[in-house]
Design an enzyme around this catalytic site. Structure first.
Site, PDB file in Angstrom:
ATOM      1  N   TYR A  38       6.462  11.449  -0.438  1.00 39.69           N
ATOM      2  CA  TYR A  38       7.007  12.461  -1.011  1.00 39.69           C
ATOM      3  C   TYR A  38       8.010  13.158  -0.237  1.00 39.69           C
ATOM      4  O   TYR A  38       8.807  13.956  -0.971  1.00 39.69           O
ATOM      5  CB  TYR A  38       5.701  13.410  -1.511  1.00 39.69           C
ATOM      6  N   HIS A  96      -1.600   3.923   0.211  1.00 42.66           N
ATOM      7  CA  HIS A  96      -1.288   4.433  -0.988  1.00 42.66           C
ATOM      8  C   HIS A  96      -0.820   3.412  -2.184  1.00 42.66           C
ATOM      9  O   HIS A  96      -1.322   3.652  -3.343  1.00 42.66           O
ATOM     10  CB  HIS A  96       0.693   4.843  -0.849  1.00 42.66           C
TER      11      HIS A  96
END
Length: 263
Positions: A38, A96
């Site tokens: 991010y 992730h």
């Protein structure tokens, strides 16, 4: 793990991100979710630091990206994440995706090491199908605490939710508002009108009834407060059945490196 958290995907402006995190925490949120990819871990850390909330009261999660899943890279980049976040440890560290450099036998022992060293309290996975979760359970010494996956009324994750209940881990739902698509659904809109609530609140209340921890992204104070208000919205069994009966499948996140079953 608090049942409602703040998602920070695509909240890339550092000041806006820090302010939204601080605003959410001071509004009552106690769960903040971020990830290496991010690009906002430092801003998330700034937001936690500026809020008038003790660090130990905040459930903080981040995720190791697919290119960083070789053993040494997991260790190195997780340490870098903690430095950016300005914390000694996170409450939950996720793999992730089961993609890129992910190899259960190499990746997961690094997560065990980080837990043994006290750099994360819990180990999680994200975007895993049931077979990926079971393989992770076989390899890890730590329990799999959670699997973070896209979950909303148009992507209900029924199989995964049943698998989680059977195997003792949590489901954390990202994109719980289907990237805004819940605002365009007639069933959800009608239920929202009956409660003088928003479509977002209805979707979040439905997820809560399904035992899913939702992490909606919000940046403005109004959206942060609106999502938070979903905690007091009680849906009837009939309303839940109406949402369950929506005949629409609309997965919003399906990268080409995702599990084959998503195609």
């Amino acid at each position: 793990m608090p049942v409602l958290g703040l998602g920070t995907w695509e909240n890339e402006n550092p000041e806006q991100c820090a302010e939204s995190v601080a605003t959410a925490l001071e509004a009552g949120y106690r769960h903040v979710d971020t990830a290496q990819v991010y690009g906002n871990e430092a801003a998330v850390g700034d937001g936690i630091a500026r809020a008038d909330v003790d660090r130990e009261d905040v459930f903080l999660a981040t995720k190791v990206w697919t290119s960083n899943l070789a053993y040494d890279d997991v260790i190195e980049t997780a340490e870098e994440s903690l430095e950016r976040l300005g914390v000694d440890a996170v409450d939950l560290l996720y793999v992730h995706w089961p993609a890129g450099a992910y190899d259960p036998e190499e990746t997961l022992p690094a997560f065990d090491e980080l837990r043994d060293r006290g750099l994360t309290e819990r180990v999680g996975v994200s975007n895993f199908e049931p077979d990926h979760v079971e393989r992770a359970m076989d390899v890890l010494d730590a329990p799999v605490f959670a699997n973070q996956v896209e979950t909303h009324p148009f992507c209900t994750q029924t199989e995964l939710r049943e698998h989680a209940a059977d195997h003792g881990y949590e489901i954390v739902g990202y994109s719980p508002l289907a990237r805004g698509a819940v605002f365009d659904d007639d069933v959800i809109a009608a239920i929202a009108a009956d409660h003088d609530a928003s479509a977002a609140q209805v979707s979040l209340a439905w997820l809560r009834e399904k035992g899913v921890t939702a992490i909606p992204k919000a940046t403005s104070e109004d959206h942060i407060a609106d999502n938070w208000a979903s905690r007091t919205l009680e849906l009837s069994d009939e309303e839940i059945e109406r949402i369950d009966g929506i005949e629409r499948y609309d997965r919003r996140v399906h990268p080409d490196f995702g599990p084959d079953a998503w195609e």
